[in-house]
Design a protein around this motif. Structure first.
Motif: not given
Length: 238
Positions: A163-179
């Motif tokens: 939906q154009g809300l975020v720009d996340v090159p590595d989704v798996a890493m970003a998910a771990t970072q958020f938690l």
């Protein structure tokens, strides 16, 4: 440990129970798991015997072995059950509509942390105490708990990115970072039996974690990226 012959006999008996007495077998299975849960969490895995579990459950050892080959088998079943019942609930489901980025990240963070306020910490301690000697326990826990949570946050980030809300090159890493951002050191502190954080501390962890996360990944208008200013405010000044 039981002998190979004994295990074969138990599997045959287990098959008969599964086909002819399913409701009763399921009830006994749950009864044994509930008793093992009480003893493992209160006394620890090593200090708990199969005899003690049978007594707590009010069943014979023969009945106990119909359902579980040995104590290791029972531990694996319990960890899997605990992760499903008391681990984090589903963190995010694709609703197919427009995503409210901050509100939905806040809901994800709240659901994740609240799970540990209920029963998650007890399971965490049990797994940590057994994982080095029983790697399979750690594997079951990781798949049922942390890896599932990471996957659900990753699904949210992919939807937000579409939906154009975020720009996340590595989704798996970003998910771990958020938690990791929203839990801070709190789970470690709980595991060490330190003071339980206050609701205010939880709110601060979630809110500040979201701010840091979005500072790294939220997609902003091109003009704002180039000038570092809010385009609407810049237009008003002109």
């Amino acid at each position: 440990m039981t002998t190979t012959v004994h295990k074969a006999q138990m599997r045959e008996t287990k098959g008969l129970a599964d086909t002819s007495q399913k409701p009763r077998a399921r009830a006994k299975h749950s009864q044994i798991l509930d008793s093992a849960r009480v003893l493992f969490l209160d006394q620890g895995f090593d200090a708990t015997s199969m005899d003690a579990i049978a007594r707590e459950a009010g069943v014979s050892k023969a009945t106990l072995y119909v359902h579980f080959d040995d104590k290791d088998d029972l531990l694996l079943a319990l960890v899997n059950e605990e992760c499903k019942r008391f681990g984090p609930k589903t963190l995010w489901r694709d609703h197919g509509g427009k995503i409210d980025l901050r509100a939905e990240l806040h809901a994800i963070g709240t659901t994740f942390l609240e799970a540990f306020l209920e029963r998650g910490l007890a399971v965490h301690r049990l797994v940590m105490s057994c994982a080095s000697r029983y790697p399979r326990v750690a594997e079951v826990f990781m798949k049922s708990g942390p890896e599932r949570c990471d996957a659900e946050v990753a699904a949210f980030l992919r939807a937000a990115q579409a939906q154009g809300l975020v720009d996340v090159p590595d989704v798996a890493m970003a998910a771990t970072q958020f938690l990791s951002l929203i839990q801070g050191k709190e789970i470690l502190k709980w595991a060490l039996s330190m003071k339980t954080p206050s609701p205010a501390r939880h709110r601060a962890l979630i809110e500040n974690g979201i701010k840091v996360f979005l500072a790294a990944y939220e997609r902003r208008p091109a003009a704002a990226k180039q000038t570092g200013r809010n385009p609407a405010k810049a237009s008003a000044r002109r």
